[in-house]
Motif scaffolding. Structure first.
Motif, PDB file in Angstrom:
ATOM      1  N   SER A   1       0.694  -1.264   0.122  1.00 49.71           N
ATOM      2  CA  SER A   1       0.049  -0.033  -0.064  1.00 49.71           C
ATOM      3  C   SER A   1       0.987   1.338  -0.066  1.00 49.71           C
ATOM      4  O   SER A   1       0.544   2.356  -0.706  1.00 49.71           O
ATOM      5  CB  SER A   1      -1.023  -0.021   1.121  1.00 49.71           C
ATOM      6  OG  SER A   1      -1.888  -1.098   1.115  1.00 49.71           O
ATOM      7  N   LEU A   2       1.915   1.108   0.744  1.00 51.58           N
ATOM      8  CA  LEU A   2       2.821   2.355   0.949  1.00 51.58           C
ATOM      9  C   LEU A   2       3.516   2.572  -0.336  1.00 51.58           C
ATOM     10  O   LEU A   2       3.890   3.810  -0.743  1.00 51.58           O
ATOM     11  CB  LEU A   2       4.130   2.107   2.002  1.00 51.58           C
ATOM     12  CG  LEU A   2       3.270   2.065   3.413  1.00 51.58           C
ATOM     13  CD1 LEU A   2       4.554   1.587   4.443  1.00 51.58           C
ATOM     14  CD2 LEU A   2       2.639   3.555   3.716  1.00 51.58           C
ATOM     15  N   SER A   3       4.049   1.521  -1.135  1.00 49.64           N
ATOM     16  CA  SER A   3       5.168   1.657  -2.272  1.00 49.64           C
ATOM     17  C   SER A   3       4.420   1.695  -3.440  1.00 49.64           C
ATOM     18  O   SER A   3       4.994   2.132  -4.561  1.00 49.64           O
ATOM     19  CB  SER A   3       5.848   0.227  -2.266  1.00 49.64           C
ATOM     20  OG  SER A   3       5.451  -0.916  -2.522  1.00 49.64           O
ATOM     21  N   GLY A   4       3.148   1.191  -3.875  1.00 46.56           N
ATOM     22  CA  GLY A   4       2.747   1.033  -5.239  1.00 46.56           C
ATOM     23  C   GLY A   4       3.064  -0.176  -5.830  1.00 46.56           C
ATOM     24  O   GLY A   4       2.701  -0.543  -6.727  1.00 46.56           O
ATOM     25  N   LEU A   5       3.860  -1.047  -5.211  1.00 44.54           N
ATOM     26  CA  LEU A   5       4.280  -2.332  -5.753  1.00 44.54           C
ATOM     27  C   LEU A   5       3.278  -3.625  -5.140  1.00 44.54           C
ATOM     28  O   LEU A   5       2.548  -3.259  -4.108  1.00 44.54           O
ATOM     29  CB  LEU A   5       5.617  -2.723  -5.251  1.00 44.54           C
ATOM     30  CG  LEU A   5       6.771  -1.704  -5.593  1.00 44.54           C
ATOM     31  CD1 LEU A   5       8.140  -2.159  -5.056  1.00 44.54           C
ATOM     32  CD2 LEU A   5       6.880  -1.775  -7.221  1.00 44.54           C
ATOM     33  N   SER A   6       3.184  -4.332  -5.760  1.00 43.15           N
ATOM     34  CA  SER A   6       2.247  -5.783  -5.409  1.00 43.15           C
ATOM     35  C   SER A   6       3.021  -6.341  -4.128  1.00 43.15           C
ATOM     36  O   SER A   6       4.107  -6.521  -4.084  1.00 43.15           O
ATOM     37  CB  SER A   6       2.136  -6.626  -6.478  1.00 43.15           C
ATOM     38  OG  SER A   6       3.058  -7.482  -6.696  1.00 43.15           O
ATOM     39  N   ARG A   7       2.028  -6.967  -3.382  1.00 44.33           N
ATOM     40  CA  ARG A   7       2.609  -7.813  -2.243  1.00 44.33           C
ATOM     41  C   ARG A   7       3.544  -9.142  -2.794  1.00 44.33           C
ATOM     42  O   ARG A   7       4.392  -9.094  -2.078  1.00 44.33           O
ATOM     43  CB  ARG A   7       1.433  -8.420  -1.315  1.00 44.33           C
ATOM     44  CG  ARG A   7       1.767  -9.111  -0.212  1.00 44.33           C
ATOM     45  CD  ARG A   7       0.855  -9.863   0.517  1.00 44.33           C
ATOM     46  NE  ARG A   7       0.026 -10.640  -0.350  1.00 44.33           N
ATOM     47  CZ  ARG A   7       0.404 -11.935  -0.942  1.00 44.33           C
ATOM     48  NH1 ARG A   7       1.673 -12.313  -0.527  1.00 44.33           N
ATOM     49  NH2 ARG A   7      -0.402 -12.730  -1.651  1.00 44.33           N
ATOM     50  N   GLN A   8       2.941  -9.404  -3.872  1.00 43.84           N
ATOM     51  CA  GLN A   8       3.908 -10.854  -4.575  1.00 43.84           C
ATOM     52  C   GLN A   8       5.207 -10.089  -5.074  1.00 43.84           C
ATOM     53  O   GLN A   8       6.023 -11.030  -4.809  1.00 43.84           O
ATOM     54  CB  GLN A   8       2.918 -11.037  -5.877  1.00 43.84           C
ATOM     55  CG  GLN A   8       1.685 -11.891  -5.264  1.00 43.84           C
ATOM     56  CD  GLN A   8       0.523 -10.815  -5.229  1.00 43.84           C
ATOM     57  OE1 GLN A   8       0.634  -9.694  -5.180  1.00 43.84           O
ATOM     58  NE2 GLN A   8      -0.722 -11.388  -4.986  1.00 43.84           N
ATOM     59  N   HIS A   9       5.388  -9.127  -5.490  1.00 45.50           N
ATOM     60  CA  HIS A   9       6.366  -8.514  -5.992  1.00 45.50           C
ATOM     61  C   HIS A   9       7.520  -8.080  -4.801  1.00 45.50           C
ATOM     62  O   HIS A   9       8.617  -8.420  -4.709  1.00 45.50           O
ATOM     63  CB  HIS A   9       6.479  -7.260  -6.708  1.00 45.50           C
ATOM     64  CG  HIS A   9       7.675  -6.850  -7.417  1.00 45.50           C
ATOM     65  ND1 HIS A   9       8.481  -7.724  -8.165  1.00 45.50           N
ATOM     66  CD2 HIS A   9       8.399  -5.496  -7.285  1.00 45.50           C
ATOM     67  CE1 HIS A   9       9.641  -7.256  -8.690  1.00 45.50           C
ATOM     68  NE2 HIS A   9       9.457  -5.632  -8.214  1.00 45.50           N
ATOM     69  N   LEU A  10       6.939  -7.676  -3.558  1.00 45.72           N
ATOM     70  CA  LEU A  10       7.446  -7.511  -2.553  1.00 45.72           C
ATOM     71  C   LEU A  10       8.213  -8.761  -1.913  1.00 45.72           C
ATOM     72  O   LEU A  10       9.479  -8.819  -1.381  1.00 45.72           O
ATOM     73  CB  LEU A  10       6.878  -6.640  -1.665  1.00 45.72           C
ATOM     74  CG  LEU A  10       6.593  -5.126  -1.851  1.00 45.72           C
ATOM     75  CD1 LEU A  10       5.595  -4.631  -0.931  1.00 45.72           C
ATOM     76  CD2 LEU A  10       7.716  -4.433  -1.805  1.00 45.72           C
ATOM     77  N   ASN A  11       7.446  -9.653  -1.916  1.00 43.40           N
ATOM     78  CA  ASN A  11       7.587 -11.224  -1.473  1.00 43.40           C
ATOM     79  C   ASN A  11       8.847 -11.780  -2.279  1.00 43.40           C
ATOM     80  O   ASN A  11       9.991 -12.231  -1.742  1.00 43.40           O
ATOM     81  CB  ASN A  11       6.418 -11.972  -1.480  1.00 43.40           C
ATOM     82  CG  ASN A  11       6.919 -13.339  -0.926  1.00 43.40           C
ATOM     83  OD1 ASN A  11       7.675 -14.146  -1.507  1.00 43.40           O
ATOM     84  ND2 ASN A  11       6.230 -13.632   0.140  1.00 43.40           N
ATOM     85  N   LEU A  12       9.049 -11.367  -3.677  1.00 44.64           N
ATOM     86  CA  LEU A  12       9.758 -11.759  -4.463  1.00 44.64           C
ATOM     87  C   LEU A  12      11.093 -10.960  -4.071  1.00 44.64           C
ATOM     88  O   LEU A  12      12.111 -11.568  -3.891  1.00 44.64           O
ATOM     89  CB  LEU A  12       9.559 -11.805  -5.777  1.00 44.64           C
ATOM     90  CG  LEU A  12      10.748 -12.122  -7.065  1.00 44.64           C
ATOM     91  CD1 LEU A  12      11.133 -13.284  -6.931  1.00 44.64           C
ATOM     92  CD2 LEU A  12      10.448 -11.470  -8.133  1.00 44.64           C
ATOM     93  N   LEU A  13      11.245  -9.668  -3.677  1.00 48.03           N
ATOM     94  CA  LEU A  13      12.321  -8.916  -3.461  1.00 48.03           C
ATOM     95  C   LEU A  13      12.981  -9.505  -2.263  1.00 48.03           C
ATOM     96  O   LEU A  13      13.743  -9.508  -1.705  1.00 48.03           O
ATOM     97  CB  LEU A  13      11.908  -7.447  -3.383  1.00 48.03           C
ATOM     98  CG  LEU A  13      11.388  -6.853  -4.735  1.00 48.03           C
ATOM     99  CD1 LEU A  13      10.889  -5.474  -4.521  1.00 48.03           C
ATOM    100  CD2 LEU A  13      12.463  -6.776  -5.631  1.00 48.03           C
ATOM    101  N   ALA A  14      12.101  -9.775  -1.180  1.00 46.27           N
ATOM    102  CA  ALA A  14      12.510 -10.097   0.167  1.00 46.27           C
ATOM    103  C   ALA A  14      13.242 -11.357  -0.079  1.00 46.27           C
ATOM    104  O   ALA A  14      14.238 -11.588   0.417  1.00 46.27           O
ATOM    105  CB  ALA A  14      11.273 -10.292   1.113  1.00 46.27           C
TER     106      ALA A  14
END
Length: 66
Positions: A13-26
């Motif tokens: 919500s803060l970044s404008g990126l999807s949760r799935q993409h953030l999961n991949l980045l993590a």
């Protein structure tokens, strides 16, 4: 630092990126995040750091979709 943890859904919500993409980045280590049980958590600061780091984002295959 651990008192400032947020879920990847909140980070999305803060970044404008999807949760799935953030999961991949993590999972790749591109986003500073920790696994708590089955879920990844991060901090607002880590999200801001990722978004502000052009060298990390230049390798982002989804950057043209933002």
């Amino acid at each position: 630092e651990y008192e400032n943890l947020i879920s990847l859904s909140e980070a999305a919500s803060l970044s404008g990126l999807s949760r799935q993409h953030l999961n991949l980045l993590a999972r790749r280590g591109s986003l500073r995040a920790w696994k708590v049980g089955r879920n990844w958590v991060t901090t607002r600061e880590a999200v801001e750091e990722y978004l502000g780091d052009a060298s990390k984002r230049s390798k982002d295959p989804f950057k043209k979709h933002r």
